[in-house]
Design a protein around this motif. Structure first.
Motif, PDB file in Angstrom:
ATOM      1  N   PHE B  36       0.830  -1.187   0.000  1.00  0.00           N
ATOM      2  CA  PHE B  36       0.000   0.000   0.000  1.00  0.00           C
ATOM      3  C   PHE B  36       0.876   1.252   0.000  1.00  0.00           C
ATOM      4  O   PHE B  36       0.601   2.226  -0.699  1.00  0.00           O
ATOM      5  CB  PHE B  36      -0.879  -0.015   1.252  1.00  0.00           C
ATOM      6  N   GLY B  37       1.941   1.189   0.788  1.00  0.00           N
ATOM      7  CA  GLY B  37       2.833   2.335   0.873  1.00  0.00           C
ATOM      8  C   GLY B  37       3.470   2.661  -0.459  1.00  0.00           C
ATOM      9  O   GLY B  37       3.454   3.813  -0.910  1.00  0.00           O
ATOM     10  N   THR B  38       3.991   1.643  -1.123  1.00  0.00           N
ATOM     11  CA  THR B  38       4.655   1.947  -2.395  1.00  0.00           C
ATOM     12  C   THR B  38       3.647   2.428  -3.430  1.00  0.00           C
ATOM     13  O   THR B  38       3.952   3.301  -4.238  1.00  0.00           O
ATOM     14  CB  THR B  38       5.408   0.718  -2.931  1.00  0.00           C
ATOM     15  N   LYS B  39       2.437   1.874  -3.354  1.00  0.00           N
ATOM     16  CA  LYS B  39       1.414   2.330  -4.298  1.00  0.00           C
ATOM     17  C   LYS B  39       1.056   3.787  -4.030  1.00  0.00           C
ATOM     18  O   LYS B  39       0.790   4.559  -4.945  1.00  0.00           O
ATOM     19  CB  LYS B  39       0.156   1.463  -4.200  1.00  0.00           C
ATOM     20  N   THR B  40       1.086   4.149  -2.752  1.00  0.00           N
ATOM     21  CA  THR B  40       0.804   5.545  -2.426  1.00  0.00           C
ATOM     22  C   THR B  40       1.836   6.459  -3.069  1.00  0.00           C
ATOM     23  O   THR B  40       1.497   7.513  -3.619  1.00  0.00           O
ATOM     24  CB  THR B  40       0.819   5.743  -0.910  1.00  0.00           C
ATOM     25  N   VAL B  41       3.081   6.038  -2.976  1.00  0.00           N
ATOM     26  CA  VAL B  41       4.131   6.849  -3.590  1.00  0.00           C
ATOM     27  C   VAL B  41       3.846   7.037  -5.075  1.00  0.00           C
ATOM     28  O   VAL B  41       3.881   8.165  -5.601  1.00  0.00           O
ATOM     29  CB  VAL B  41       5.501   6.175  -3.382  1.00  0.00           C
ATOM     30  N   LEU B  42       3.522   5.929  -5.728  1.00  0.00           N
ATOM     31  CA  LEU B  42       3.264   6.020  -7.168  1.00  0.00           C
ATOM     32  C   LEU B  42       2.078   6.928  -7.439  1.00  0.00           C
ATOM     33  O   LEU B  42       2.105   7.787  -8.321  1.00  0.00           O
ATOM     34  CB  LEU B  42       2.988   4.622  -7.732  1.00  0.00           C
ATOM     35  N   LEU B  43       1.034   6.712  -6.672  1.00  0.00           N
ATOM     36  CA  LEU B  43      -0.177   7.483  -6.924  1.00  0.00           C
ATOM     37  C   LEU B  43       0.088   8.976  -6.713  1.00  0.00           C
ATOM     38  O   LEU B  43      -0.371   9.821  -7.488  1.00  0.00           O
ATOM     39  CB  LEU B  43      -1.291   7.005  -5.993  1.00  0.00           C
ATOM     40  N   LEU B  44       0.834   9.279  -5.647  1.00  0.00           N
ATOM     41  CA  LEU B  44       1.154  10.686  -5.404  1.00  0.00           C
ATOM     42  C   LEU B  44       1.892  11.278  -6.593  1.00  0.00           C
ATOM     43  O   LEU B  44       1.581  12.381  -7.053  1.00  0.00           O
ATOM     44  CB  LEU B  44       2.023  10.808  -4.141  1.00  0.00           C
ATOM     45  N   ALA B  60       5.859  12.570  -2.556  1.00  0.00           N
ATOM     46  CA  ALA B  60       6.157  11.182  -2.921  1.00  0.00           C
ATOM     47  C   ALA B  60       7.534  10.803  -2.406  1.00  0.00           C
ATOM     48  O   ALA B  60       7.739   9.699  -1.874  1.00  0.00           O
ATOM     49  CB  ALA B  60       6.084  11.028  -4.428  1.00  0.00           C
TER      50      ALA B  60
END
Lengths: 502, 93, 175, 112, 328, 485, 119
Positions: B36-44, B60
């Protein structure tokens, strides 16, 4: 600009400046001295402010030099000055009287932190009392709350921890509710300044969010002020906190919240929500009455002296709210006056408990048996404060009860019922205080009571502590005989609050 | 196109969340959190481009740096609780 | 922030290599700062310099510049390795993606032990992470030069044990 | 040239998104913890590479590009480390799933 | 289109929240609250609140997880749930009623994003208009935070400081020293034996700290500021503590220094305000700090942000050490 | 000198007594001297008031329109004179009694006694209801330690009843009544003709009156009389203080004063809703007398007698005629002299022989002729037989009742007189004519000299009032604003 | 679309009540604190939602001459403060929980109450 112009900002700045310094000061006596000095300085400033607001003027101060709705504005009216006086005065007396017991109960290396937290409480409460900005209230409310949790958790038994956890949960819910309410009002007005809110709330087409805001704010503040039936946190928090802390907190912390409640209700909502006055009265009055009866009733059967006084505070808060719920000058006057006088009485009672705490480790009623023989002066002061709490003439408590009953008579036929409740509760107060005083004066010391120290060592509390306690008791008598000063402030406070009610 | 990418990422987040809810072991949950964390980075990062405010990539970046600390904290937590359970603290060096 | 009394004992006399490393690090940090910041205002640049110095100070206190962590020297050789690694990653990604999307999950997970060619911790760490980075293989333990690797399939394990990556990492981090 | 770059970046974005999604699906479909970790490493490796690479191409040659690449770098460094930490903890805790120990002399696939 | 995202992320938020409440394993709940925080930050970001998102990131992903785990290490991780259906049911009813009230009122509230909503018409436009002129920094949030409502921010710093003092006070009970210290050599968990995290972490720490400082000094230009910076720097040093053991971290930054940072930061902020008073302005009126009011404002904001950063770093690290030091 | 001095003198005395507590002789000398000084001062005030002056002293405004202040008028002067004058006698008696019975905590006793006197004078001279209430409460609280003097569990329980009832009624009823009055009339001053005319009327007036009558628990109108028998646990000088000098007198004084100066007798007379007071008073008189008839303990019998006698005053006030008001005032004095004599006698008997029960008194007059002579005079005064003071007051009350054709009141007075005789005469008979019981608890003669002097003085006063009542009547006639007889 | 514009409010309400539920109905003290932080987060969401302007962007004015729409900075400032308050409260609460655990050997509210009653 001369220093004089900055006086409104000083009650907050002084303790905020002293608090971090106190935390870092070694040895611990220096920390105490710093805290005491800061407290005394704040008190002096509060006296100046109170004198300045005696003519009913409002002293404003623009923080950062930005004008009102854009920057944060301090606005000190007589109500704020009165409450400020209570806060700083209670802090000063309690910290002087509490020194020895704190020295005894808290490990030396933790004391500077304790005093720092104490000053934070002062700063936070003072900040609430003098600000004119709704969100700023929240910030300082949190400073004072967090610091209050800390000083209460300093209590020596483990129940202090559970009590403080409960307080933390309840207090945070209260503060968050308040924040939500402010959010809704902000949503509808776009401003955070009390005065500006009032001006802009008038032309709002939709009312449901404002009603909701009023509900959230009233409930949230009631929770923080321990208004019945949201009082659950208070008795244990009072009972298990260190004595000096109880003396300080009991005198002022709930009062400050009541101040915010009055400000919000009268300044912001009353003028704008149709029938808010009625709703306020209909909602607050029954709660106040129930609180009065409940608090007094439970206190009668309580056996722990500190918790008993805590329940009594719930009842006394009921008086304050009852006065406010009349929404007229007499009622508000009584209410504000009782804020002051109850602080005097409760403060003096708990200060006497600080003094008694030099020899007692527990405060079940039977631990106090016969203490009057050994500590007659302390118990004498306690008795005078108790009379003040009951409202015996010649004491401060009498004055506010007088005004409250006068105001109640102004409520027409309902007035008689109200008077009946007030009187009944006063009688209950006689009963629960009598349960403490009679054995304390006359009974022989209970040999089974573990809290009572052995006879040889028990004498009066140290002279300094005793002097503070007697001073507090004397204040109760003084303001019972010469009440002009608080009366004047309360009168202006009532006028100021009512100015916004159509 | 940013939309497609961000939608895919959000979908993946949903899947990760489902995994976090399903468990079954705590390790699965931590795995999901990490994902979830890495996806957040990508999404940001993607949303920063989507909104045209690329100066917000700092966010990000902050996540990329900090998310990792949380997972390591979990590791330390596991280790210390194991040591406690073993009753011989510090033995497992 | 810093008091001499609390500094580690080695702080008293620093070697020439320390100063070299320090300047290199400072340059690196300053470059990173400028890239992040993008503002060339004198105030911000000087604040950046200040920040870099603070970081260096902290690093020194943490002992970063004392040990031979060695990653500074690796930097020049890195791009080539990355390119190779990227290729590996792409290939293995497709492999794993195929497995995931196949209606029947054909799995045959195995655990292997790999002897690392690289001797220093840094090299082993790079190896471990490279293995993990390529889907299908997963480092789950490093002890005294031996890596425990979890592989999604037998084939992946075979591929790993062939030792291509192992050799390249050793070459990369060799001094 | 610009169009090619643009197209390439779009392709990378979409491709990256696809891999991320596949990784997500894998994390849900896989039967046990370790295999799920393999799937999730899909979203930690090629996914970010493609997505962030696409963004980097999109932004041309500017500071943003460098920042995007920095993010990618940090992700690629921290991702496997976190995975390792987790995998290690799980294997110490004795989580096995369907994993068997590798034997070099496996008859089915002789070593080259 | 962004609305759809928003709806989606918001719904995920609710799902996560329910999962947190339902989870019986506290560890899982903490993990889920990590997800919750990430989602929150994303929502903030989508709603144009970059500063807030960065704060939530720094706090939620780094500090609060570490703190929660630190506390969980000292408490049982399984919740013992007993059947208390009546209480649960009563609570559910209350909760539903309040929810309905909120929903009912929402129909009278301005639609999200409505540019004609009162919030966007009254005070806020003044900030947006006047900031370039009066303070001349790009980030209006920082301008409001540091100057227009600097008094609130002062309060915020003191809230943090109070919490720090409180945690130190509570957790130093029964043991000597400002921060609880233990006998050497200390027995503790660290990741020294884990080669990969150790190596990677050590490489990353300087960058995290550098990034924190970057955030600190770029608060005027982009999202960031003292609080976020403090949280990030603290996170970097906490990482060091995780890797090398808490004692090593205490050697790098000893307790007195940490508490000094916290107190010094708060005092710096306050003293800037007092200096303004002495120079003839109101409290926190930075205009008097330099000959040119705008420059004065900028100097003031940089100084107070520095104060915030110092205070937050010091406090968060003190809190972390206080938890880590409290062994059972 | 300001009339406030009347309060300060006993207070200063109390302070001096507290400071000299270690030397009993000095302490008691101070007590006596203070009492004499006070009496002299009150006399000097009395001269002024009799001449028509109304000396006033305001201490400061407590609430808007309400000050703490003093204003002496005839009724108050009368009460003040009784309190200060009887204090001298009571002090003498106390010295004898306390020394004779070797009581403990004597300093506390004298201090509280002096404070109680101060409070009584405060009540007597108060210029308004609030001041009166203030001193009323001080009186309650300062007498509590006196009642609880003995300090054992039984005494404390009784004292709790004493304090509980007095405090509860005053806070629960009296105070609201005062505040109601304030709310309605806007002032609390005592004004000739009352302040409530036109402010409160109809049933509310009756209700307000009830609040006052039952709120002033010290007046012991049934059913708030319970404290008085309970307080019998106190030492005899205290009983004297309660029954004669200060406490109950303060109660009935307050009621008379409220009726005259707050309600105004004419306003009240015009309102039928106030009529119940007559019946309540009458009921109390009859009921208390019947209960007294059944008592076997001398002091308890006297206590119930007091309850009845107090209600004479209330009844007299309730008749609402000038003559009856004069009667009420005179009865306060008459009862004070008579009852203090009786209590002194009871105390003397206890001190000398430790006897407390009625049946033990057989033949005691032979051993204690002085005492029993005084007792007889007091008892006759209670019944209302000439030539004692009680006759004079009853005469005026009856005259007032005839004036208003209140036959119910007349009937009550007649019946109660018979009842009074029925419980007092047997005691006198027993003491003088019956042979002494054997064996005796103790061989004894008269009580100590201080005691005998004291009770002889009061007995003479009782007789004296019958013969020299004109100055008093003239003075009290000023109260109702008329010179007529 | 008009209705969707209110979705944030509903989510705010839902989160608020979920947190509140955890605060009241859960006995575990850590769980209560988690509930508390959800509770507070809901308020953050409310304020931040208020700040949003359609078509706007974060209030960072890089180019004062460009005619951009900016979201409202004020609620963001308020919530920055509120987040800090939240984490401070949580930290303090956790410290208290740790102490309670040491003193009672449990962190379940009802057990603590039982222990208190016994003493």
């Amino acid at each position: 600009m001369s220093l004089e112009a900055h006086i409104p900002a000083l009650p907050v700045i002084v303790p905020l400046l002293a608090a971090p310094i106190a935390a870092y000061l070694r040895p611990r006596h220096l920390a105490w001295a710093a805290a005491t000095l800061a407290s005394i300085a704040s008190f002096a400033i509060a006296v100046l402010l109170a004198l300045a607001t005696r003519d009913g003027s409002i002293h404003r101060y623009a923080m950062g030099g930005w004008p009102a709705p854009f920057g944060i504005e301090l606005a000190i009216d007589s109500l704020g000055a009165l409450v400020l006086l209570i806060i700083t005065g209670a802090s000063t007396l309690a910290i002087i009287a509490g020194r020895e017991t704190i020295e005894r109960d808290i490990e030396p290396h933790r004391q500077p932190l304790f005093y720092a937290a104490w000053l934070m409480v002062v700063a936070g409460l003072a900040g609430i009392a003098i600000t004119g900005d709704a969100f700023n209230v929240f910030v300082f409310m949190e400073i004072s709350s967090l610091a209050t949790y800390v000083v209460i958790a300093a209590g020596s038994d483990r129940q202090a921890l559970t009590a403080v956890f409960k307080y933390l949960i309840m207090g945070t819910i209260g503060a968050t509710f308040y924040l939500i309410g402010v959010g809704f009002v902000y949503m509808m007005t776009g401003t955070l300044n009390f005065a500006d809110m009032q001006a802009r709330l008038a032309d709002i087409p939709y009312v449901a969010p404002v009603h909701l805001a009023a509900a959230f704010i009233i409930v949230g503040l009631a929770l923080k002020a321990a208004v019945f039936p949201l009082h659950a946190w208070l008795p244990n928090a009072y009972a298990h906190a260190p004595h000096a802390v109880t003396a300080f907190i009991a005198a002022c912390s709930t009062k400050v919240t009541i101040l915010v409640l009055l400000r919000f209700d009268f300044v912001v909502f009353m003028g704008n929500i149709a029938e808010h006055a009625t709703q306020f009265a209909l909602f607050v009055m029954p709660l106040a009455l129930l609180g009065i009866l409940f608090g007094s009733g439970v206190a009668i059967f309580e056996t722990n002296v500190k918790r008993l006084l805590g329940y009594s505070s719930i009842a006394q808060l009921g008086y304050i709210l009852l006065g406010a719920s009349f929404v007229d000058r007499a009622g508000l006057l009584a209410s504000v006056l009782h804020i002051f006088n109850h602080a005097l009485a409760k403060g003096a009672l708990f200060l006497a408990i600080v003094a008694l705490g030099h020899h007692l480790t527990r405060f079940e009623i039977r631990d106090l048996h016969g203490i009057g023989r050994r500590m007659p002066w302390t118990l004498g002061a306690f008795s005078i404060a108790a009379l003040s709490l009951v409202g015996v003439p010649g004491t401060a408590g009498f004055i506010s009860k007088w005004y409250l009953i006068v105001a109640a008579f102004g409520q027409g036929s309902l007035g008689l019922v109200l008077v009946g409740v007030i009187v009944a509760s006063s009688l209950m107060a006689v009963v629960y205080l009598w349960r403490i005083l009679e054995p304390a004066w006359f009974a022989a010391a209970d040999p089974v009571a573990a809290g009572a120290a052995d006879d040889k060592r028990v004498g009066e509390a140290p002279v300094g502590v005793l002097a503070v306690v007697l001073l507090a008791a004397a204040l109760n008598v003084w303001f019972g005989l010469v009440p002009a000063f608080p009366l004047e402030l309360a009168g202006h406070a009532a006028d100021e609050l009512l100015r916004h009610v159509p | 196109m940013y939309i497609v990418a961000s939608l895919a990422i959000v979908m993946t987040m949903c899947l990760a969340l489902t995994r976090a809810l399903l468990g079954p072991t705590v390790y699965d949950r931590v795995l999901a959190v990490n994902m979830f964390g890495t996806k957040t980075v990508l999404l940001l990062a993607v949303v920063a481009f989507l909104n045209g405010r690329t100066d917000f990539l700092d966010l990000a970046l902050a996540y990329a740096l900090i998310n990792f600390i949380g997972v390591l904290a979990v590791l330390v937590f596991f280790q210390s609780s194991r040591e406690r359970a073993a009753g011989k603290p510090g033995e497992q060096r | 922030m810093n008091r001499p009394a609390n500094s580690p004992p080695t702080a008293r006399r620093r070697s020439a290599r320390y100063w070299l490393r320090m300047s290199a690090t400072l340059l690196l940090f300053m470059a990173v700062w400028l890239v992040w910041s993008g503002y060339m205002k004198p105030l911000l640049v000087s604040l950046g310099l200040l920040s870099c110095c603070i970081v260096i100070l902290l690093s020194t206190r943490m002992g970063d510049l004392e040990e031979e962590t060695g990653w500074l020297g690796v930097l020049p050789r890195l791009p080539a390795y990355w390119l190779w690694l990227a290729r590996e990653v792409v290939i293995s990604n497709f492999t794993v993606a195929r497995i995931i999307l196949s209606p029947r999950l054909v799995l045959d997970p195995v655990m292997v032990t790999l002897e690392a060619d690289a001797q220093d911790p840094f090299g082993q760490a790079v190896l471990g992470n490279s293995i993990t980075l390529t889907p299908g293989t997963l480092t789950v333990g490093v002890e005294t030069g031996r890596l425990r690797v979890h592989c999604l399939t037998q084939a992946g394990a075979e591929e790993l044990l062939r030792g291509d990556m192992n050799r390249r990492v050793a070459a990369l981090t060799r001094r | 040239m610009a169009i090619v770059l643009d197209a390439l970046s779009w392709a990378m974005l979409v491709g990256g998104a696809l891999f991320v999604l596949i990784g997500g699906i894998g994390a849900l479909r896989m039967p046990d913890f370790f295999t799920r970790m393999h799937a999730s490493s899909l979203t930690d490796s090629l996914g970010p590479m493609l997505v962030l690479g696409g963004l980097a191409l999109q932004s041309g040659w500017s500071l943003e590009t460098v920042k995007v690449l920095a993010i990618l770098l940090f992700l690629l460094i921290t991702g496997p480390t976190a995975t390792y930490a987790l995998g290690h903890a799980a294997s110490v805790a004795g989580l096995k799933g369907g994993t068997r120990e590798y034997r070099a002399s496996d008859p089915r696939e002789p070593r080259a | 289109m962004i609305v759809v995202f928003s709806l989606f992320l918001l719904s995920l938020l609710v799902v996560t929240a329910i999962a947190i409440v339902r989870s019986e394993n506290l560890f899982s709940a903490v993990m889920l609250s990590g997800i919750f925080s990430l989602l929150m930050a994303l929502n903030f970001f989508i709603l144009d609140a970059a500063d807030v998102a960065l704060t939530e990131a720094a706090v939620g992903a780094g500090v609060s997880t570490v703190l929660l785990l630190g506390a969980l290490a000292l408490t049982p991780t399984e919740e013992r749930r007993r059947k208390r259906e009546r209480k649960v049911a009563a609570t559910l009813v209350t909760v539903t009623m309040i929810f309905l009230a909120i929903s009912y009122a929402s129909f009278d509230q301005p639609r999200i994003g409505d540019p004609d909503a009162p919030v966007h018409r009254h005070v806020a436009p003044w900030y947006l208009e006047q900031t370039p002129e009066l303070i001349d920094i790009p980030n209006v949030v920082t301008a409001v935070l540091g100057s227009f409502r600097g008094y609130d921010t002062l309060g915020e710093v003191y809230v943090v400081l109070t919490a720090g003092i409180g945690v130190l006070f509570l957790l130093s009970a029964g043991r000597p020293g400002l921060l609880p210290h233990r006998r050497e050599p200390r027995i503790e968990s660290s990741l020294k034996s884990h080669l990969i995290p150790h190596v990677v972490g050590r490489v990353l720490i300087p960058f995290i700290v550098l990034f924190g400082l970057y955030v600190q000094f770029h608060g005027e230009y982009g999202p960031g500021g003292g609080f976020q910076a403090g949280a990030i720097i603290a996170a970097g040093i906490i990482l060091f503590a995780l890797l090398e053991g808490e004692g090593a971290a205490l050697k790098v930054l000893p307790p007195r220094v940490l508490v000094g940072l916290a107190i010094g930061g708060a005092l710096l902020y306050l003293l800037v305000g007092v200096a303004c008073m002495l120079l003839g302005g109101n409290f926190l009126d930075y205009s008097v700090l330099a000959a040119d009011p705008v420059t004065g404002q900028q100097i003031g904001i940089i100084l107070i942000e520095l104060g915030v950063g110092l205070a937050v770093t010091g406090t968060l690290l003190s809190i972390f050490h206080a938890f880590a030091a409290r062994e059972q | 000198m300001s009339v406030a001095t009347a309060v300060w003198i006993p207070l200063a005395g109390a302070l001096l007594i507290a400071l000299t507590g270690r030397w009993p002789n000095v302490r008691e000398t101070i007590t006596i001297l203070t009492a004499i000084t006070l009496a002299a001062f009150v006399y000097s005030v009395g001269v002024e008031v009799t001449a028509g002056g109304r000396p006033t002293a305001m201490l400061g405004e407590l609430l808007p329109g309400v000050s703490i202040g003093f204003k002496v008028e005839p009724l108050g002067l009368m009460f003040g004179t009784i309190a200060s004058g009887l204090w001298i006698v009571a002090s003498l008696y106390s010295i004898g009694y306390m020394r004779g019975n070797k009581e403990h905590h004597q300093t506390r006793f004298y201090v509280c006694f002096a404070i109680a006197i101060a409070a009584a004078l405060g009540i007597a001279f108060s210029a308004n209801l609030l001041t009166l209430f203030l001193f009323y409460e001080i009186l309650t609280i300062s007498t509590y330690p006196l009642v609880a003097h003995k300090g054992d569990a039984k005494t404390i329980a009784a004292a709790r009843v004493y304090l509980g009832i007095l405090l509860a009624t005053s806070i629960g009823l009296f105070l609201p009544a005062i505040i109601w009055t304030y709310h309605a009339a806007g002032t609390l001053d005592f004004v000739q003709g009352g302040i409530l005319a036109g402010a409160v009327s109809g049933p509310a007036l009756g209700f307000l009156l009830a609040l006052y009558v039952f709120g002033v628990g010290k007046a012991a109108v049934m059913p708030v009389h319970r404290w008085l028998p309970a307080a019998m646990v106190a030492p005899t000088p205290v009983s004297a203080l309660l029954h004669a000098v200060a406490v109950v007198k303060a109660g009935v004084f307050t009621i008379v004063k409220v009726i005259v100066y707050t309600f105004g007798i004419d306003h009240l007379f015009a309102e039928p809703s106030s009529a119940w007071l007559t019946y309540a008073a009458a009921f109390t008189i009859i009921a208390a007398s019947i209960v007294a008839l059944r008592q076997t303990n001398l002091k308890r019998m006297l206590a119930y007698s007091t309850i009845g006698q107090l209600s004479y005053v209330v009844l007299a006030a309730a008749i609402l005629k000038p003559l009856s008001e004069i009667g009420a005032a005179v009865h306060i004095v008459a009862h004070a002299f008579g009852k203090i004599t009786l209590f002194f006698a009871a105390g003397a008997i206890y001190t000398a022989s430790k006897k407390t029960e009625l049946h033990e008194l057989a033949g005691i007059a032979r051993r204690m002729p002085w005492t029993m002579t005084a007792f007889t005079i007091g008892a006759l005064s209670m019944i209302g037989v000439p030539p004692t003071a009680g006759f004079v007051s009853k005469w005026y009350i009856l005259a007032g009742a005839f004036q208003s054709d209140n036959y119910f009141a007349i009937f009550t007075i007649i019946v109660s007189t018979v009842l009074n005789a029925a419980y007092f005469l047997p005691v006198i008979f027993l003491a003088w004519l019956q042979p002494e019981q054997t064996p005796q608890k103790k061989d004894h003669g008269e009580a100590p000299l201080f005691i005998v002097v004291a009770l002889t003085t009061t007995a003479l006063l009782t007789l004296g009032l019958f013969f020299f009542n004109q100055p008093l009547i003239d003075l009290e006639a000023q109260v109702v604003g008329r010179g007529e007889r | 679309m008009e209705i969707l514009g209110l979705y944030n409010y509903w989510v705010f309400g839902a989160l608020l009540m979920i947190g509140f539920f955890a605060l009241i109905a859960r006995q575990n003290l850590v769980k209560k604190l988690l509930g508390l932080s959800i509770f507070q987060s809901a308020v953050f969401l409310l304020y931040i939602s208020l700040a949003k302007v359609e078509g706007g962007t974060a209030p960072i004015i890089l180019d004062p001459t460009a005619a951009e729409i900016f979201s409202n900075p004020l609620p963001q400032v308020l919530i920055l403060t509120a987040i800090v308050v939240g984490i401070s409260t949580t930290a303090l609460g956790l410290a208290i929980v740790v102490r309670i655990r040491e003193a009672y050997d449990t962190i379940e509210d009802d057990e603590i109450r039982r222990l208190d009653r016994r003493s």
